[in-house]
Scaffold this motif. Structure first.
Motif: not given
Length: 109
Positions: A31-53
């Motif tokens: 898979r590929f995994v995209k970890v996006d840290v958001q916000g000024r405090t960097r406490k909000r984290v958005d994780i997308i995990s996508m299998p290659w298929k």
């Protein structure tokens, strides 16, 4: 990171990891995994995990050879708009594109 570990799945191996301004991207054999840290405090984290298929195509774009960043767009079969990832020059855009090509063109099981 605490959110993701390639050792969680015994058959998964990390092929590449690179950072952008606020994202970290893991490319594994599964898979590929995209970890996006958001916000000024960097406490909000958005994780997308996508299998290659479901990944069916990608494109990479750089304005010129002097451009420091490349834009990588990844389309999946379930969505009309691509995921967008900024790749810095030091991350090795050519190697990242090669991994995407190998994984997308590999026979889907």
């Amino acid at each position: 990171m605490g959110f993701f570990s390639a050792t969680d799945v015994s058959v998964e191996s990390v092929m590449a990891v690179f950072n952008t301004i606020r994202e970290t991207v893991f490319l594994t054999n599964l898979r590929f995994v995209k970890v996006d840290v958001q916000g000024r405090t960097r406490k909000r984290v958005d994780i997308i995990s996508m299998p290659w298929k479901p990944v069916n195509r990608f494109s990479a774009e750089a304005a010129c050879s002097f451009d420091l960043n490349a834009d990588l767009k990844v389309w999946v079969s379930s969505g009309p708009t691509p995921y967008e990832i900024k790749i810095s020059q030091k991350s090795g855009a050519a190697a990242i594109q090669r991994i995407f090509a190998q994984q997308i063109l590999a026979p889907k099981g």
